[in-house]
Scaffold this motif. Structure first.
Motif, mmCIF file in Angstrom:
data_model
loop_
_atom_site.group_PDB
_atom_site.id
_atom_site.type_symbol
_atom_site.label_atom_id
_atom_site.label_comp_id
_atom_site.label_asym_id
_atom_site.label_seq_id
_atom_site.Cartn_x
_atom_site.Cartn_y
_atom_site.Cartn_z
ATOM 1 N N PRO A 85 -25.803 -7.710 42.984
ATOM 2 C CA PRO A 85 -24.787 -6.756 43.409
ATOM 3 C C PRO A 85 -24.583 -5.672 42.347
ATOM 4 O O PRO A 85 -24.881 -5.881 41.169
ATOM 5 N N ILE A 86 -24.063 -4.524 42.764
ATOM 6 C CA ILE A 86 -23.752 -3.459 41.819
ATOM 7 C C ILE A 86 -22.753 -3.975 40.792
ATOM 8 O O ILE A 86 -21.782 -4.643 41.124
ATOM 9 N N GLY A 87 -23.012 -3.660 39.537
ATOM 10 C CA GLY A 87 -22.065 -4.002 38.489
ATOM 11 C C GLY A 87 -22.258 -5.368 37.877
ATOM 12 O O GLY A 87 -21.593 -5.697 36.899
ATOM 13 N N MET A 180 -24.010 -10.190 54.460
ATOM 14 C CA MET A 180 -23.457 -11.196 53.563
ATOM 15 C C MET A 180 -22.158 -10.687 52.944
ATOM 16 O O MET A 180 -21.779 -9.536 53.103
ATOM 17 N N ASN A 181 -21.524 -11.553 52.200
ATOM 18 C CA ASN A 181 -20.329 -11.192 51.456
ATOM 19 C C ASN A 181 -20.603 -9.965 50.591
ATOM 20 O O ASN A 181 -21.710 -9.781 50.092
ATOM 21 N N SER A 182 -19.607 -9.128 50.400
ATOM 22 C CA SER A 182 -19.794 -7.909 49.608
ATOM 23 C C SER A 182 -20.134 -8.208 48.151
ATOM 24 O O SER A 182 -20.667 -7.350 47.440
ATOM 25 N N ASP A 183 -19.839 -9.427 47.693
ATOM 26 C CA ASP A 183 -20.182 -9.815 46.325
ATOM 27 C C ASP A 183 -21.579 -10.400 46.222
ATOM 28 O O ASP A 183 -22.041 -10.734 45.131
ATOM 29 N N SER A 202 -26.012 -5.144 54.271
ATOM 30 C CA SER A 202 -25.333 -3.949 54.772
ATOM 31 C C SER A 202 -23.838 -3.936 54.466
ATOM 32 O O SER A 202 -23.189 -2.900 54.590
ATOM 33 N N THR A 203 -23.278 -5.063 54.053
ATOM 34 C CA THR A 203 -21.826 -5.172 53.891
ATOM 35 C C THR A 203 -21.325 -4.348 52.707
ATOM 36 O O THR A 203 -21.776 -4.529 51.584
ATOM 37 N N SER A 204 -20.379 -3.466 52.974
ATOM 38 C CA SER A 204 -19.680 -2.676 51.948
ATOM 39 C C SER A 204 -20.600 -1.770 51.140
ATOM 40 O O SER A 204 -20.245 -1.329 50.055
ATOM 41 N N HIS A 205 -21.784 -1.492 51.641
ATOM 42 C CA HIS A 205 -22.697 -0.611 50.930
ATOM 43 C C HIS A 205 -22.950 0.635 51.778
ATOM 44 O O HIS A 205 -23.204 0.543 52.975
ATOM 45 N N ALA A 209 -27.213 3.705 49.549
ATOM 46 C CA ALA A 209 -27.463 2.539 48.695
ATOM 47 C C ALA A 209 -28.430 1.576 49.378
ATOM 48 O O ALA A 209 -29.257 0.938 48.729
ATOM 49 N N ARG A 210 -28.352 1.485 50.707
ATOM 50 C CA ARG A 210 -29.275 0.627 51.442
ATOM 51 C C ARG A 210 -30.699 1.175 51.341
ATOM 52 O O ARG A 210 -31.653 0.410 51.191
#
Length: 378
Positions: A85-87, A180-183, A202-205, A209-210
């Motif tokens: 995940p980002i970060g 999936m979960n955003s995390d 695809s969640t929260s992105h 970014a995809r």
């Protein structure tokens, strides 16, 4: 009356927990019991009741029948290129959700390979050779895909995602979308000589970014990589990031754009507005733009930190569009390669219609609509 005990194989339970990355305490919470009870199931001193077994199966994402096997299943280890995940920083373990999605992707890939062998029309995917530099590799892949940068810059960010996905699917790569979960991870890839697979979350992105994730995973596939990559700062991850950025933002085009429209030869450390304009121009994410500018010596790392610290990027509002009926949702989830192969196997009498429906999670009418839509896309 006490619940009837289900005499499962404790070795299989221990194996399934390990595969899912789930501890005794975590499983105890999922099943609404205590860690000591789970320990007795694991060592064979006691067995769960039927309701508990069903909760175990649901938590570990396994069929209940698995736990009655006489021995632990022989299975290849999960071998993927894994994007964090980002970060995220440093090493982390795959979550049970991520492990389950990887296993499901592997099963679908095996089904697709089987179907390809049965129809005898799908040739092995001939990926371009990975060159030493990300820049030269990006140019080679653009030629392989017959990529037109002018089409790219005329498209919205979501349209660029579709263009990249479809261009790779036309070459036989299987691309699936996960929710999936955003995390959870942003994506992973599984190499195969017949049907390489890319999965993206695809969640929260945002759409851009995809796109970056799909191309990043392609970078892994070019090296036939099959190792779990859970160190976001390692050299391989940086190479794939640089490759994806070079593909989306060719140097000559970027320099010409900056000179004509931005009137600058270098982007300042806090100039997020220039990042936004370049992002809109190429359908690339803010972070992708910052990485590309830094890689070309057109900005410093402070710009990347400024972009990462201020998540201002959002997708524009969507207007109109088709109603999201089941067959369209399945196309978004599975792409074109997977259903196209299954439908071809069915039409040649190699796959029963009921099995095709099961593998694609549709009913008879939805399957026919899916086939019609895929024919229109070709």
């Amino acid at each position: 009356m006490a619940a009837r005990k289900q005499h499962i194989n404790p070795d299989v339970l221990v194996w399934a927990m390990k595969q899912a990355g789930m501890s005794r305490g975590q499983l105890a919470t999922e099943v609404d019991t205590d860690p000591f009870t789970v320990e007795t199931w694991m060592n064979g001193d006691d067995s769960p009741g039927l309701t508990q077994l069903r909760l175990i199966a649901k938590s570990l994402r396994r069929p209940t029948s698995l736990f009655f096997l006489s021995r632990v299943p022989s299975q290849q280890p999960v071998q993927t290129s894994f994007r964090n995940p980002i970060g995220s920083r440093g090493v982390r373990s795959l979550s049970s959700e991520e492990r389950a999605e990887i296993r499901l992707a592997q099963r679908r890939q095996k089904i697709a390979v089987w179907a390809a062998e049965k129809v005898e029309e799908h040739l092995p995917v001939r990926l371009p050779r990975r060159l030493k530099s990300p820049e030269s590799t990006a140019q080679s892949v653009q030629s392989w895909l017959r990529w037109d940068v002018q089409d790219q810059v005329r498209s919205s960010k979501s349209a660029v995602t579709k263009l990249v996905r479809r261009s790779l699917e036309d070459q036989g790569i299987m691309i699936i979308q996960l929710s999936m979960n955003s995390d959870a991870c942003r994506g992973f890839s599984i190499y195969s000589e017949t049907i390489p697979l890319i999965a993206y979350n695809s969640t929260s992105h945002v759409a851009a970014a995809r796109t970056f994730t799909i191309l990043h995973e392609l970078g892994h596939l070019l090296s036939h990589e099959q190792a779990v990559c859970d160190q976001p700062d390692d050299a391989e991850e940086r190479w794939c990031d640089r490759f994806a950025a070079a593909f989306l933002i060719p140097e000559p085009h970027l320099l010409a754009y900056m000179e004509k429209y931005l009137k600058v030869a270098h982007v300042e450390n806090d100039d997020v507005e220039s990042v936004r304009r370049i992002s809109n121009r190429y359908g690339a994410s803010f972070q992708c733009v910052a990485l590309r500018l830094i890689d070309l010596g057109l900005a410093g790392w402070q710009l990347y930190r400024a972009v990462s610290a201020n998540p201002l990027e959002v997708d524009g509002p969507a207007f109109g569009g088709e109603p999201q009926t089941t067959h369209l949702v399945r196309m978004r989830e599975y792409g074109v390669t997977y259903p196209r192969l299954l439908l071809a196997a069915r039409d040649r009498g190699k796959l029963h219609d009921l099995d095709a429906r099961k593998y694609l999670n549709v009913n008879g009418e939805q399957l026919e609509r899916l086939q019609q839509r895929i024919a229109e896309e070709v």
